[in-house]
Design an enzyme around this catalytic site. Sequence first.
Site, PDB file in Angstrom:
ATOM      1  N   GLY A 100       0.834  -1.198   0.000  1.00 51.42           N
ATOM      2  CA  GLY A 100       0.000   0.000   0.000  1.00 51.42           C
ATOM      3  C   GLY A 100       0.863   1.240   0.000  1.00 51.42           C
ATOM      4  N   GLN A 105       2.832  10.014   0.811  1.00 45.19           N
ATOM      5  CA  GLN A 105       4.177   9.451   0.942  1.00 45.19           C
ATOM      6  C   GLN A 105       5.075   9.773  -0.248  1.00 45.19           C
ATOM      7  OE1 GLN A 105       2.372   5.448   1.975  1.00 45.19           O
ATOM      8  NE2 GLN A 105       4.284   5.310   3.112  1.00 45.19           N
ATOM      9  N   CYS A 145       5.839   0.159   7.256  1.00 48.03           N
ATOM     10  CA  CYS A 145       5.458   1.295   6.422  1.00 48.03           C
ATOM     11  C   CYS A 145       6.637   1.652   5.529  1.00 48.03           C
ATOM     12  CB  CYS A 145       5.103   2.474   7.328  1.00 48.03           C
ATOM     13  SG  CYS A 145       4.679   3.968   6.417  1.00 48.03           S
ATOM     14  N   LEU A 146       6.358   1.938   4.280  1.00 48.44           N
ATOM     15  CA  LEU A 146       7.446   2.263   3.348  1.00 48.44           C
ATOM     16  C   LEU A 146       8.164   3.551   3.739  1.00 48.44           C
ATOM     17  CD1 LEU A 146       5.761   1.243  -0.034  1.00 48.44           C
ATOM     18  CD2 LEU A 146       7.422  -0.040   1.328  1.00 48.44           C
ATOM     19  N   HIS A 187      -4.471   1.973   7.383  1.00 48.56           N
ATOM     20  CA  HIS A 187      -3.100   2.494   7.470  1.00 48.56           C
ATOM     21  C   HIS A 187      -2.882   3.591   6.418  1.00 48.56           C
ATOM     22  CE1 HIS A 187       1.427   1.823   7.920  1.00 48.56           C
ATOM     23  NE2 HIS A 187       1.348   2.503   6.782  1.00 48.56           N
ATOM     24  N   GLU A 188      -3.309   3.319   5.188  1.00 53.13           N
ATOM     25  CA  GLU A 188      -3.072   4.291   4.106  1.00 53.13           C
ATOM     26  C   GLU A 188      -3.967   5.527   4.262  1.00 53.13           C
ATOM     27  OE1 GLU A 188      -0.474   3.752   2.563  1.00 53.13           O
ATOM     28  OE2 GLU A 188      -0.266   1.617   2.950  1.00 53.13           O
ATOM     29  N   HIS A 191      -2.406   8.080   6.459  1.00 50.30           N
ATOM     30  CA  HIS A 191      -1.390   8.930   5.813  1.00 50.30           C
ATOM     31  C   HIS A 191      -2.030  10.194   5.229  1.00 50.30           C
ATOM     32  CE1 HIS A 191       2.348   6.710   6.039  1.00 50.30           C
ATOM     33  NE2 HIS A 191       1.789   5.605   5.568  1.00 50.30           N
TER      34      HIS A 191
END
Length: 221
Positions: A100, A105, A145-146, A187-188, A191
Amino acid sequence: MYPNGTPRQAKISHLVTHGSEPALRGILLGYPRLKNAHGAPISLPLSACRPASTMAKLDILEFPDPRLRLEAKPVEAFDSRLRQLADDMLETMYEAPGIGLAATQVNEQKRLLVIDVSENHDAPMVLVNPELLDARGSEVCQEGCLSFPGVFADVERKEWIRVKAQDVSGKPLEIETDGLLAVCIQHEMDHLIGKVFVDYLSPLKRSLLLRKLEKQRRKAG
Ligand SMILES: [Zn+2]
């Protein structure tokens, strides 16, 4: 978000697509239960609809970059630039690799996220202007998380969610899901309001995790 756990099927409804439109370039397509306007399953392979030459890998912001705290604005223009951004985000997510990625991000303050929790990475989803309609239960899941490469932490999320959103061409869709997809969407979506998963941790756990993140960075050079 980084992969973890086993994806479960999502129920996606109110989705109307038309096979001849450019929007069918594979951006929203391919979730196992997606159906077109005539009820036929959509199963175009990713490679058939996403020409590699048109995609670019984007830079992912890493914590504590203050731009990760910016709030995204609703998408109003469903144009070729949005489609390109979604394509590029998918490419970036697959290469990371992750399951994701939110526009925040990659330093785009747009309410846009891309997800693929399928085992074979062949079921990309693009959610534009996602909104949580309903949520039930709770479960604890280990998340990565990226924007926090190499570190993971347990986070409590809603177990089941119902979300409405638009696809990349602006058509409405609704998703009811649990399991990994539900966790990933939550989660996304965080962001998009400038929230990151470590915000859920106690001060102690958070500082341990951030110290580990620093160590990972030094190791990576
Ligand atoms: Zn993340």
